[in-house]
Design a protein around this motif. Sequence first.
Motif, PDB file in Angstrom:
ATOM      1  N   ARG B 198       0.878  -1.174   0.000  1.00 17.00           N
ATOM      2  CA  ARG B 198       0.000   0.000   0.000  1.00 17.00           C
ATOM      3  C   ARG B 198       0.908   1.215   0.000  1.00 17.00           C
ATOM      4  O   ARG B 198       1.796   1.337   0.838  1.00 17.00           O
ATOM      5  CB  ARG B 198      -0.843  -0.035   1.272  1.00 17.00           C
ATOM      6  N   GLY B 200       2.118   5.097   0.438  1.00 13.72           N
ATOM      7  CA  GLY B 200       1.817   6.191   1.360  1.00 13.72           C
ATOM      8  C   GLY B 200       2.955   7.181   1.385  1.00 13.72           C
ATOM      9  O   GLY B 200       4.039   6.911   0.848  1.00 13.72           O
ATOM     10  N   ALA B 219      -3.644   0.832   8.116  1.00 10.17           N
ATOM     11  CA  ALA B 219      -3.440   1.902   7.132  1.00 10.17           C
ATOM     12  C   ALA B 219      -4.770   2.351   6.548  1.00 10.17           C
ATOM     13  O   ALA B 219      -5.021   3.553   6.381  1.00 10.17           O
ATOM     14  CB  ALA B 219      -2.502   1.419   6.025  1.00 10.17           C
ATOM     15  N   SER B 227      -1.166   9.148   5.682  1.00 10.31           N
ATOM     16  CA  SER B 227      -0.902   8.309   4.517  1.00 10.31           C
ATOM     17  C   SER B 227       0.200   7.306   4.875  1.00 10.31           C
ATOM     18  O   SER B 227       1.371   7.660   4.998  1.00 10.31           O
ATOM     19  CB  SER B 227      -0.476   9.211   3.350  1.00 10.31           C
ATOM     20  N   VAL B 228      -0.200   6.045   5.060  1.00  9.17           N
ATOM     21  CA  VAL B 228       0.722   5.000   5.530  1.00  9.17           C
ATOM     22  C   VAL B 228       1.193   4.144   4.359  1.00  9.17           C
ATOM     23  O   VAL B 228       0.368   3.648   3.583  1.00  9.17           O
ATOM     24  CB  VAL B 228       0.041   4.096   6.585  1.00  9.17           C
ATOM     25  N   GLU B 229       2.494   3.982   4.247  1.00  9.44           N
ATOM     26  CA  GLU B 229       3.038   3.031   3.267  1.00  9.44           C
ATOM     27  C   GLU B 229       3.341   1.726   3.997  1.00  9.44           C
ATOM     28  O   GLU B 229       4.023   1.729   5.024  1.00  9.44           O
ATOM     29  CB  GLU B 229       4.323   3.598   2.636  1.00  9.44           C
ATOM     30  N   VAL B 230       2.832   0.604   3.476  1.00  4.65           N
ATOM     31  CA  VAL B 230       3.075  -0.702   4.109  1.00  4.65           C
ATOM     32  C   VAL B 230       4.122  -1.453   3.299  1.00  4.65           C
ATOM     33  O   VAL B 230       3.897  -1.809   2.135  1.00  4.65           O
ATOM     34  CB  VAL B 230       1.773  -1.527   4.211  1.00  4.65           C
TER      35      VAL B 230
END
Lengths: 328, 327
Positions: B198, B200, B219, B227-230
């Motif tokens: 994901r 972000g 997220a 805004s979360v980056e996984v």
Amino acid sequence: MTEPAQTLRDSLYRTIRLIRRFEERSIDLVKAGEIGSGIHPCIGQEAVATGVCAALDPDDIILSSHRGHGHLLAKGSDPGRVLAEMAGRVTGIDKARGGSFHPSDLSAGVYNATGTVGHGAAIAAGIAWASAKAGDGKVIVSFFGDGAVSQGALLEGFNLAALWQLPVVYVCENNGYATTLPVETAVAGTITGRGEAFGIPSRSVDGQDPEVVLAAAAEAVARARSGGGPSLIECRTYRYHGHHTFELKARLKYRDETEIAAWRERDPMDIQAARVDAGTRERIDAEIEELLDDVVRFAVDSPRPDAVDAQDYQYATGLRTRAGVADA
Amino acid sequence: MPKLSYLKALNRALGDEMNRDPSVFVLGEDMNLALTNVTAGFLDRFGPDRVIETPLSEQGFTNFATGAAMAGRRPVIEFQIPFLLLLVFEQIANQANKFSLMSGGQHAVPVTYLMPAAGWRTGWGAQHSDQPYSIFAHMGVKTVMPATPADAYGLLTTAIRDDDPVVFFGPLASLGVREDVDFAELAPIPLGVGCVHRKGTDVTVVAIGHLVHDAIAVADELADEVSVEVFDPRTLHPFDWTGLAASLEKTGRLVVIDDANRSCGLGGEILATAAEEMRLIAPPRRVTRPDGAIVGASPELDVALQPTREQLVTAIQRVLKYGGDAA
């Protein structure tokens, strides 16, 4: 036991003499600082490697132990490359990554000598299984000492080899001591009893006489090759030197001189020398001295590895992991 | 598109490799009944020479696999319980993984150690609930822990084809995960390449194994505020440091969620490396197990010691306090 042909008798003497003098020259190199690791000398035990390997074909495979120089030489490794390995030189059989302790030499069928005592037994079973499934007729020999017979992993290897009737010959070199521990204070029951418990044909033989060892090994190898499964041979033997060359300085008192002297009365080199005529002996002895002069020169003159190559061979795929500092 | 479960992906990857390469075989306990279902149907498909039921003899059969690998085979050992990997840690880390080195490159030991149900399971006790992946990574053993069915397929395929020993952790909590896949597109995934599940811009959450799914859920839940980056490393050794650096170049903030013990765990290594070498505008945080053991005998006590989504939310909120405009 029928008498072996004279050429075989001469050959057995030659191998024992080569191992003996190789080990003596190696100890000189330990003292001179050329072999920094020290070594586990097999002086006194040469008849075991000699007799067992004389029963094998070149394609057969052995797994060695920490006391393995004799196995390598008897199986046909190049003595110069073995000594270079012990001395940490790039010309060694393992390019200075195995050392004296963990040698492999696939060119001679020496697969490895795992440093974890007794664990070669199941590795040997795995190689033997693959060989048997491939139908290539190879026999696998696993050498270990009396210390290994108290390891569960060794017995797990026995179980698998017997369960699946694999072409393995287990050779226990009972030299009386696991480092400093006398075998009679470490081993309940008998060594052969451990094999018999798994239904493995097991024999205890005089490990000082290479012809006795050869006869026992030939029987076990024939059984393995014909699909008859594993065997165990206990070779009763002795090492004249310490467990490791650190004993040259440590002077550990775990056995007395009379015991060592008594075993020297049945020295494997003397036993086999008596079966070879004096002229032949002199010729063999001279050839070995000449060979070992070359071997020592080759090892000592060979280059040491370059530090930048320290991560080579860590992975079969050539993977290089990151350095130990961030901005290297 | 058809659904593929994680467990079925393992079955499919192993079966495909056994079809493709006759040197591949599988061994382990209760293999004839395919107790874990990973090898369901294999005895009929491949016969007893390639599906080997072993005695309860883990040290013995792990060394056995090392020998078979040296002789040209590609063994896959299936372990039923995570702690068995500790029982054979010596055989993997000190033997199989060192024979290439000790032989100066003469030997390769292509064994795959497949642990298809790693981690906590309800009521199975303190001795059956570990996730010992960090210690294999620590010792330089190639270690993978995919989170999704397609990644499980791709990384098991790669592990079997790799010439070195590879430990494969399939988290128990992921075994039931299903996803839509095009079977024709299932393919090997290289070791050491992570995956951004994901995208972000405010914070990078590195999630390992089944926690990837928790991280994605968190997220989504926080999408309105942050805004979360996984980032899922997928391989734990070798780790995709380049991929992590690229993510942090964007976000500058890092939270790791790692179902392993805190001391000397992989989460600590990720934080340390990011702090030393990568762009960070906020002190990084990690959510882990405490040191010691999961209780394993009572769900209330067990779950209390495992990383949670709530802890992850809190950690994300904490790192957002730094770095100005993003929060």
